[in-house]
Design a protein around this motif. Structure first.
Motif, PDB file in Angstrom:
ATOM      1  N   ALA A   1       0.831  -1.203   0.000  1.00  0.00           N
ATOM      2  CA  ALA A   1       0.000   0.000   0.000  1.00  0.00           C
ATOM      3  C   ALA A   1       0.867   1.255   0.000  1.00  0.00           C
ATOM      4  N   ALA A   2       1.963   1.225   0.759  1.00  0.00           N
ATOM      5  CA  ALA A   2       2.875   2.370   0.803  1.00  0.00           C
ATOM      6  C   ALA A   2       3.542   2.591  -0.554  1.00  0.00           C
ATOM      7  N   ALA A   3       3.929   1.509  -1.210  1.00  0.00           N
ATOM      8  CA  ALA A   3       4.555   1.628  -2.531  1.00  0.00           C
ATOM      9  C   ALA A   3       3.604   2.268  -3.526  1.00  0.00           C
ATOM     10  N   LEU A   4       2.346   1.842  -3.510  1.00  0.00           N
ATOM     11  CA  LEU A   4       1.374   2.378  -4.460  1.00  0.00           C
ATOM     12  C   LEU A   4       1.028   3.834  -4.156  1.00  0.00           C
ATOM     13  N   GLU A   5       1.075   4.215  -2.880  1.00  0.00           N
ATOM     14  CA  GLU A   5       0.827   5.611  -2.549  1.00  0.00           C
ATOM     15  C   GLU A   5       1.989   6.495  -3.008  1.00  0.00           C
ATOM     16  N   THR A   6       3.221   6.003  -2.928  1.00  0.00           N
ATOM     17  CA  THR A   6       4.350   6.798  -3.436  1.00  0.00           C
ATOM     18  C   THR A   6       4.249   6.948  -4.951  1.00  0.00           C
ATOM     19  N   LEU A   7       3.764   5.905  -5.624  1.00  0.00           N
ATOM     20  CA  LEU A   7       3.536   6.005  -7.072  1.00  0.00           C
ATOM     21  C   LEU A   7       2.494   7.077  -7.357  1.00  0.00           C
ATOM     22  N   HIS A   8       1.426   7.072  -6.583  1.00  0.00           N
ATOM     23  CA  HIS A   8       0.379   8.079  -6.767  1.00  0.00           C
ATOM     24  C   HIS A   8       0.931   9.480  -6.530  1.00  0.00           C
ATOM     25  N   MET A   9       1.698   9.669  -5.474  1.00  0.00           N
ATOM     26  CA  MET A   9       2.249  10.992  -5.169  1.00  0.00           C
ATOM     27  C   MET A   9       3.195  11.454  -6.268  1.00  0.00           C
ATOM     28  N   ALA A  10       3.973  10.522  -6.815  1.00  0.00           N
ATOM     29  CA  ALA A  10       4.889  10.884  -7.899  1.00  0.00           C
ATOM     30  C   ALA A  10       4.124  11.410  -9.107  1.00  0.00           C
ATOM     31  N   THR A  11       3.027  10.726  -9.467  1.00  0.00           N
ATOM     32  CA  THR A  11       2.243  11.181 -10.620  1.00  0.00           C
ATOM     33  C   THR A  11       1.592  12.537 -10.344  1.00  0.00           C
ATOM     34  N   LEU A  12       1.200  12.781  -9.088  1.00  0.00           N
ATOM     35  CA  LEU A  12       0.591  14.073  -8.744  1.00  0.00           C
ATOM     36  C   LEU A  12       1.589  15.211  -8.929  1.00  0.00           C
ATOM     37  N   ILE A  13       2.828  14.995  -8.496  1.00  0.00           N
ATOM     38  CA  ILE A  13       3.848  16.036  -8.647  1.00  0.00           C
ATOM     39  C   ILE A  13       4.060  16.358 -10.116  1.00  0.00           C
ATOM     40  N   HIS A  14       4.176  15.327 -10.931  1.00  0.00           N
ATOM     41  CA  HIS A  14       4.375  15.554 -12.369  1.00  0.00           C
ATOM     42  C   HIS A  14       3.143  16.188 -13.004  1.00  0.00           C
ATOM     43  N   ASP A  15       1.943  15.748 -12.573  1.00  0.00           N
ATOM     44  CA  ASP A  15       0.699  16.357 -13.069  1.00  0.00           C
ATOM     45  C   ASP A  15       0.685  17.856 -12.805  1.00  0.00           C
ATOM     46  N   ASP A  16       1.076  18.232 -11.598  1.00  0.00           N
ATOM     47  CA  ASP A  16       1.022  19.641 -11.210  1.00  0.00           C
ATOM     48  C   ASP A  16       1.958  20.486 -12.076  1.00  0.00           C
ATOM     49  N   VAL A  17       3.102  19.910 -12.448  1.00  0.00           N
ATOM     50  CA  VAL A  17       4.022  20.633 -13.324  1.00  0.00           C
ATOM     51  C   VAL A  17       3.396  20.817 -14.700  1.00  0.00           C
ATOM     52  N   ILE A  18       2.849  19.721 -15.249  1.00  0.00           N
ATOM     53  CA  ILE A  18       2.254  19.765 -16.585  1.00  0.00           C
ATOM     54  C   ILE A  18       1.051  20.706 -16.629  1.00  0.00           C
ATOM     55  N   ASP A  19       0.204  20.614 -15.574  1.00  0.00           N
ATOM     56  CA  ASP A  19      -1.019  21.417 -15.532  1.00  0.00           C
ATOM     57  C   ASP A  19      -0.782  22.833 -15.034  1.00  0.00           C
ATOM     58  N   GLU A  20       0.449  23.105 -14.596  1.00  0.00           N
ATOM     59  CA  GLU A  20       0.789  24.415 -14.010  1.00  0.00           C
ATOM     60  C   GLU A  20      -0.149  24.739 -12.851  1.00  0.00           C
TER      61      GLU A  20
END
Length: 328
Positions: free
Chosen positions: A76-95
């Protein structure tokens, strides 16, 4: 380590989610302490931890004698870190300026800093999985899942400001962007409990349908929600060129009215956005989207009904109902 107040009625799950955060923090060991502190701030920024919650609940599907709490918490912790990683990249792309009501990493530290932070969390994800994944095939499955998630994000990037986006295109995009991680979270939980092949696929299907409905409702809330609900301005997706289901339905009915607005792309005024909203409401784009979300919800509950009897099922029902009946 506090978690979101929504878990207070479920003390066992609340305690396990606290353990999930502890596992993540224990793996955050970076020479650059500024980056480490920034990532820890994200970990404790108030996210709901929905995906690890589904992993933990689905880890109770199999035979009780085969359930390993330490393994399920780690996955569960591994999958949450994956989710957080995608959120950080999303925020950059979406400004995006905010996440969970807090300033995003890239607005505080810059894009390069944010991308590095996201990449580091991807590494943490696979570091944890390499220790706790039951089989190499399970690890490979998660790698393929991550590839599909990233492909969904790329599809959204390529689709920005594309007025010809079809319903099929949209559903394919959210299948990778959102539903895949819900599906793999449920599936991975079931795998840790040594559930049968049929049970793991039921968990996968349930997670997929939940993720599809979840994203559709999120997209509806962009039209009908407010900042306190979504933690982002209403109609932000249209301004960013992300055309979601309510607008796609409206474009099928009134393309000649909507195209002149959409041709302005990011230069739309607030007044023009409200005029787009009026067209979407007139063409029942929101109602049609709501109907499709309910259809996916029904499919999710049918998969859930077929899972083995256990206390976890009641919590799954309550959690899924809460997510899929958010105020619209």
């Amino acid at each position: 380590m506090p978690v979101h107040p929504m878990w207070e009625p479920y003390p066992r799950l609340q305690s396990d989610l606290q353990s999930v955060l502890q596992v993540i923090e224990s793996h955050l060991q970076i020479h650059d302490k500024q980056i480490e502190a920034t990532i820890k701030d994200l970990v404790y920024s108030g996210g709901k931890l929905l995906r690890p919650a589904y992993t933990l609940l689905c880890s109770q599907i199999g035979d009780v004698t085969h359930q390993e709490k330490e393994r399920s918490i780690a996955v569960a912790a591994a999958l949450e870190t994956l989710h957080m990683a995608t959120l950080i990249h999303d925020d950059v792309i979406d400004e995006a300026d905010f996440r969970h009501g807090n300033p995003t990493i890239h607005t505080q530290q810059g894009n390069q800093f944010a991308i590095y932070s996201g990449d580091y969390l991807f590494c943490v994800c696979f570091t944890i999985l390499s220790k706790y994944a039951r089989t190499l095939a399970h690890l490979e499955f998660n790698a393929r899942s991550m590839e599909k998630i990233l492909t969904g994000e790329l599809d959204q990037l390529h689709a920005r400001y594309q007025k010809g986006t079809s319903i099929k295109d949209y559903l394919t995009r959210i299948s990778g962007k959102t539903a895949q991680l819900f599906a793999v979270s449920c599936y991975s939980g079931a795998v840790t409990s040594q559930a049968t092949r049929r049970q793991t696929m039921l968990a996968w299907n349930m997670g997929h349908y939940i993720g599809m409905a979840f994203q559709i409702i999120d997209d509806i809330l962009d039209f009908k929600g407010d900042f306190n609900t979504m933690r982002k301005p209403t109609l932000a997706d249209i301004r960013q060129g992300v055309y979601t289901l309510p607008l796609i339905y409206a474009l099928r009915e009134q393309p000649e009215q909507l195209h002149p607005y959409l041709d302005k792309k990011a230069d739309l005024t607030d007044e023009e956005l409200m005029e787009i909203l009026a067209i979407v409401e007139k063409t029942k784009g929101i109602e049609k989207s709501r109907w499709l979300a309910l259809k996916y919800t029904d499919k999710a509950l049918k998969s859930l009904n077929k899972l083995p009897v256990g206390d976890y099922k009641e919590t799954l029902y309550e959690l899924t109902a809460m997510l899929l009946e958010r105020k619209i």
